[in-house]
Design a protein around this motif. Structure first.
Motif, PDB file in Angstrom:
ATOM      1  N   SER A   1     -14.740   2.095 110.890  1.00 28.24           N
ATOM      2  CA  SER A   1     -15.477   3.246 110.356  1.00 28.24           C
ATOM      3  C   SER A   1     -16.938   2.914 110.101  1.00 28.24           C
ATOM      4  O   SER A   1     -17.799   3.782 110.155  1.00 28.24           O
ATOM      5  CB  SER A   1     -14.822   3.742 109.069  1.00 28.24           C
ATOM      6  OG  SER A   1     -14.934   2.769 108.038  1.00 28.24           O
ATOM      7  N   HIS A   2     -17.204   1.679 109.767  1.00 25.34           N
ATOM      8  CA  HIS A   2     -18.580   1.199 109.610  1.00 25.34           C
ATOM      9  C   HIS A   2     -18.568  -0.320 109.589  1.00 25.34           C
ATOM     10  O   HIS A   2     -17.499  -0.938 109.642  1.00 25.34           O
ATOM     11  CB  HIS A   2     -19.267   1.814 108.385  1.00 25.34           C
ATOM     12  CG  HIS A   2     -18.716   1.428 107.040  1.00 25.34           C
ATOM     13  ND1 HIS A   2     -17.413   1.657 106.658  1.00 25.34           N
ATOM     14  CD2 HIS A   2     -19.315   0.838 105.971  1.00 25.34           C
ATOM     15  CE1 HIS A   2     -17.235   1.237 105.411  1.00 25.34           C
ATOM     16  NE2 HIS A   2     -18.370   0.721 104.975  1.00 25.34           N
ATOM     17  N   LEU A   3     -19.748  -0.911 109.535  1.00 24.32           N
ATOM     18  CA  LEU A   3     -19.836  -2.347 109.785  1.00 24.32           C
ATOM     19  C   LEU A   3     -20.129  -3.165 108.526  1.00 24.32           C
ATOM     20  O   LEU A   3     -20.727  -4.236 108.590  1.00 24.32           O
ATOM     21  CB  LEU A   3     -20.880  -2.624 110.878  1.00 24.32           C
ATOM     22  CG  LEU A   3     -20.552  -1.962 112.225  1.00 24.32           C
ATOM     23  CD1 LEU A   3     -21.654  -2.217 113.243  1.00 24.32           C
ATOM     24  CD2 LEU A   3     -19.209  -2.453 112.775  1.00 24.32           C
ATOM     25  N   HIS A   4     -19.673  -2.680 107.396  1.00 20.77           N
ATOM     26  CA  HIS A   4     -19.703  -3.528 106.200  1.00 20.77           C
ATOM     27  C   HIS A   4     -18.562  -4.550 106.293  1.00 20.77           C
ATOM     28  O   HIS A   4     -17.492  -4.235 106.817  1.00 20.77           O
ATOM     29  CB  HIS A   4     -19.550  -2.675 104.932  1.00 20.77           C
ATOM     30  CG  HIS A   4     -20.847  -2.084 104.454  1.00 20.77           C
ATOM     31  ND1 HIS A   4     -20.911  -0.967 103.655  1.00 20.77           N
ATOM     32  CD2 HIS A   4     -22.129  -2.483 104.655  1.00 20.77           C
ATOM     33  CE1 HIS A   4     -22.193  -0.698 103.390  1.00 20.77           C
ATOM     34  NE2 HIS A   4     -22.942  -1.598 103.991  1.00 20.77           N
ATOM     35  N   PRO A   5     -18.791  -5.773 105.759  1.00 21.30           N
ATOM     36  CA  PRO A   5     -17.794  -6.840 105.917  1.00 21.30           C
ATOM     37  C   PRO A   5     -16.395  -6.470 105.428  1.00 21.30           C
ATOM     38  O   PRO A   5     -15.402  -6.897 106.022  1.00 21.30           O
ATOM     39  CB  PRO A   5     -18.353  -7.995 105.083  1.00 21.30           C
ATOM     40  CG  PRO A   5     -19.823  -7.736 104.990  1.00 21.30           C
ATOM     41  CD  PRO A   5     -20.001  -6.248 105.055  1.00 21.30           C
ATOM     42  N   ASP A   6     -16.331  -5.690 104.381  1.00 20.09           N
ATOM     43  CA  ASP A   6     -14.988  -5.350 103.870  1.00 20.09           C
ATOM     44  C   ASP A   6     -14.279  -4.317 104.731  1.00 20.09           C
ATOM     45  O   ASP A   6     -13.154  -3.921 104.420  1.00 20.09           O
ATOM     46  CB  ASP A   6     -15.063  -4.895 102.397  1.00 20.09           C
ATOM     47  CG  ASP A   6     -15.903  -3.641 102.200  1.00 20.09           C
ATOM     48  OD1 ASP A   6     -16.955  -3.509 102.860  1.00 20.09           O
ATOM     49  OD2 ASP A   6     -15.495  -2.780 101.390  1.00 20.09           O
ATOM     50  N   HIS A   7     -14.910  -3.909 105.824  1.00 20.62           N
ATOM     51  CA  HIS A   7     -14.257  -2.993 106.764  1.00 20.62           C
ATOM     52  C   HIS A   7     -14.161  -3.561 108.174  1.00 20.62           C
ATOM     53  O   HIS A   7     -13.541  -2.951 109.035  1.00 20.62           O
ATOM     54  CB  HIS A   7     -14.976  -1.638 106.791  1.00 20.62           C
ATOM     55  CG  HIS A   7     -14.784  -0.874 105.530  1.00 20.62           C
ATOM     56  ND1 HIS A   7     -13.946   0.212 105.411  1.00 20.62           N
ATOM     57  CD2 HIS A   7     -15.294  -1.082 104.283  1.00 20.62           C
ATOM     58  CE1 HIS A   7     -13.962   0.661 104.162  1.00 20.62           C
ATOM     59  NE2 HIS A   7     -14.769  -0.105 103.462  1.00 20.62           N
ATOM     60  N   MET A   8     -14.799  -4.702 108.414  1.00 23.08           N
ATOM     61  CA  MET A   8     -14.785  -5.198 109.802  1.00 23.08           C
ATOM     62  C   MET A   8     -14.633  -6.701 109.961  1.00 23.08           C
ATOM     63  O   MET A   8     -14.473  -7.179 111.068  1.00 23.08           O
ATOM     64  CB  MET A   8     -16.042  -4.732 110.534  1.00 23.08           C
ATOM     65  CG  MET A   8     -17.376  -5.282 110.032  1.00 23.08           C
ATOM     66  SD  MET A   8     -17.682  -6.999 110.467  1.00 23.08           S
ATOM     67  CE  MET A   8     -19.414  -7.159 110.229  1.00 23.08           C
TER      68      MET A   8
ATOM     69  N   ASN B   1     -21.513   9.924 103.463  1.00 28.54           N
ATOM     70  CA  ASN B   1     -22.653   9.570 102.618  1.00 28.54           C
ATOM     71  C   ASN B   1     -22.555   8.114 102.135  1.00 28.54           C
ATOM     72  O   ASN B   1     -21.991   7.833 101.070  1.00 28.54           O
ATOM     73  CB  ASN B   1     -22.685  10.551 101.438  1.00 28.54           C
ATOM     74  CG  ASN B   1     -23.891  10.360 100.546  1.00 28.54           C
ATOM     75  OD1 ASN B   1     -24.763   9.554 100.826  1.00 28.54           O
ATOM     76  ND2 ASN B   1     -23.925  11.108  99.462  1.00 28.54           N
ATOM     77  N   HIS B   2     -23.099   7.211 102.933  1.00 28.54           N
ATOM     78  CA  HIS B   2     -23.011   5.766 102.672  1.00 28.54           C
ATOM     79  C   HIS B   2     -24.268   5.152 103.290  1.00 28.54           C
ATOM     80  O   HIS B   2     -24.805   5.724 104.236  1.00 28.54           O
ATOM     81  CB  HIS B   2     -21.718   5.235 103.315  1.00 28.54           C
ATOM     82  CG  HIS B   2     -21.217   3.951 102.743  1.00 28.54           C
ATOM     83  ND1 HIS B   2     -20.981   3.773 101.406  1.00 28.54           N
ATOM     84  CD2 HIS B   2     -20.872   2.778 103.339  1.00 28.54           C
ATOM     85  CE1 HIS B   2     -20.520   2.537 101.205  1.00 28.54           C
ATOM     86  NE2 HIS B   2     -20.460   1.917 102.361  1.00 28.54           N
ATOM     87  N   PRO B   3     -24.751   4.013 102.766  1.00 26.97           N
ATOM     88  CA  PRO B   3     -26.076   3.540 103.204  1.00 26.97           C
ATOM     89  C   PRO B   3     -26.178   3.092 104.665  1.00 26.97           C
ATOM     90  O   PRO B   3     -27.277   3.010 105.197  1.00 26.97           O
ATOM     91  CB  PRO B   3     -26.355   2.346 102.285  1.00 26.97           C
ATOM     92  CG  PRO B   3     -25.327   2.355 101.244  1.00 26.97           C
ATOM     93  CD  PRO B   3     -24.211   3.232 101.664  1.00 26.97           C
TER      94      PRO B   3
ATOM     95  N   SER C   1     -13.252   6.764 104.670  1.00 25.98           N
ATOM     96  CA  SER C   1     -14.028   5.522 104.758  1.00 25.98           C
ATOM     97  C   SER C   1     -14.731   5.319 103.423  1.00 25.98           C
ATOM     98  O   SER C   1     -14.180   5.676 102.376  1.00 25.98           O
ATOM     99  CB  SER C   1     -15.015   5.545 105.926  1.00 25.98           C
ATOM    100  OG  SER C   1     -15.679   4.286 105.985  1.00 25.98           O
ATOM    101  N   ASP C   2     -15.955   4.790 103.428  1.00 25.26           N
ATOM    102  CA  ASP C   2     -16.729   4.655 102.193  1.00 25.26           C
ATOM    103  C   ASP C   2     -17.718   5.801 102.142  1.00 25.26           C
ATOM    104  O   ASP C   2     -18.480   6.009 103.089  1.00 25.26           O
ATOM    105  CB  ASP C   2     -17.530   3.346 102.183  1.00 25.26           C
ATOM    106  CG  ASP C   2     -16.658   2.132 101.948  1.00 25.26           C
ATOM    107  OD1 ASP C   2     -15.427   2.291 101.848  1.00 25.26           O
ATOM    108  OD2 ASP C   2     -17.221   1.026 101.869  1.00 25.26           O
ATOM    109  N   SER C   3     -17.727   6.506 101.038  1.00 25.23           N
ATOM    110  CA  SER C   3     -18.647   7.638 100.951  1.00 25.23           C
ATOM    111  C   SER C   3     -18.849   8.069  99.514  1.00 25.23           C
ATOM    112  O   SER C   3     -17.903   8.083  98.721  1.00 25.23           O
ATOM    113  CB  SER C   3     -18.094   8.819 101.758  1.00 25.23           C
ATOM    114  OG  SER C   3     -18.976   9.920 101.682  1.00 25.23           O
TER     115      SER C   3
HETATM  116 ZN   LIG Z   1     -19.096   0.239 102.930  1.00 23.44          ZN
END
Ligand SMILES: [Zn+2]
Length: 245
Positions: A54-61, A133-135, A154-156
């Motif tokens: 869903s995005h490339l933050h470490p806790d997701h990938m 809505n996430h950075p 995801s994160d939002s």
């Molecule tokens: Zn995130």
């Protein structure tokens, strides 16, 4: 539910990782730090047919890096490439994490597909992605199969996209990272009450709360806050739990 710890691995769970299974097709949604443990315990190391990040933050990938080793160097030879759907730049990002060289190719392991806003067919699933809505570039998902729908935040932080994605969904897997009534930073995450508010506006069948940060939060307060806004069934998800949608 393979991993549901928010932001960093918790004492009882890896970071975000969910296996969505239909028709014998197994799609991993997010592959956060520590999730390979749960993949092996609850699914099987090579049982996955596609991966969506869903995005490339470490806790997701991050475990998508570790998974390179498992497939590339398998004792009986490398495994076939596996389709990966991730925001643009995923290959360079994973290569940097894996070897420190963004030009190192991981295309012997992953068949990279750019995830962007819109609808993609992945195996038997119709996957609708919309920016939330996430950075960083982050996609909430609506996964449909056989007339059923699972929405994933995801994160939002609060946003209308989450309501659109979750509209009438049978289940809404929604993050609830923050406690209510705290001085939380804006445009990052939801509180329990905000998760409940979005679930209520979308009229979902059930609310599955995830991405709680156990070290900093309170499951009880989060679930309680969500229940003030949403009257349907609420669960805080646990690794190893399976939901029939
Ligand atoms: Zn995130």
């Amino acid at each position: 539910m393979l991993g549901c710890a928010g932001s960093f691995p918790g004492p009882d769970s890896a970071c975000s990782c969910y296996l969505v299974d239909a028709d014998g097709f197994r799609m991993l949604v997010d592959f956060g730090a520590g999730a390979m443990t749960a993949v092996q315990r609850f699914a099987g190391l090579y049982s996955i047919d596609a991966i969506v990040l869903s995005h490339l933050h470490p806790d997701h990938m991050f475990d998508a890096c570790n998974y390179v080793v498992a497939r590339r160097y398998a004792p009986d030879g490398p495994l076939p490439t596996i389709p990966m759907y991730a925001p643009a730049g995923a290959e360079a990002r994973l290569s940097m994490a894996y070897s420190g060289n963004p030009d190192d190719k991981l295309d012997d392991v992953y068949e990279f597909n750019v995830l962007s806003a819109g609808t993609t067919e992945i195996g038997p699933f119709t996957v609708l992605a919309e920016r939330v809505n996430h950075p960083v570039e982050t996609y909430g998902l609506r996964i449909e199969y056989g007339g059923r729908a699972l929405a994933y935040s995801s994160d939002s932080a609060p946003c209308d996209a989450l309501i659109r994605l979750a509209m009438g969904a049978d289940a809404f897997l929604c993050e609830a990272s923050y406690l209510d009534d705290m001085d939380n930073p804006p445009d990052l995450h939801l509180t329990g009450r905000e998760a409940g508010e979005h679930a209520n506006k979308a009229g979902v069948g059930r609310l599955l709360l995830t991405h709680l940060v156990s070290a900093w939060g309170s499951e009880f307060m989060t679930a309680d806050a969500a229940a003030t806004m949403y009257g349907g069934p609420i669960d805080i998800v646990r690794p190893g739990t399976r939901y029939i949608i």
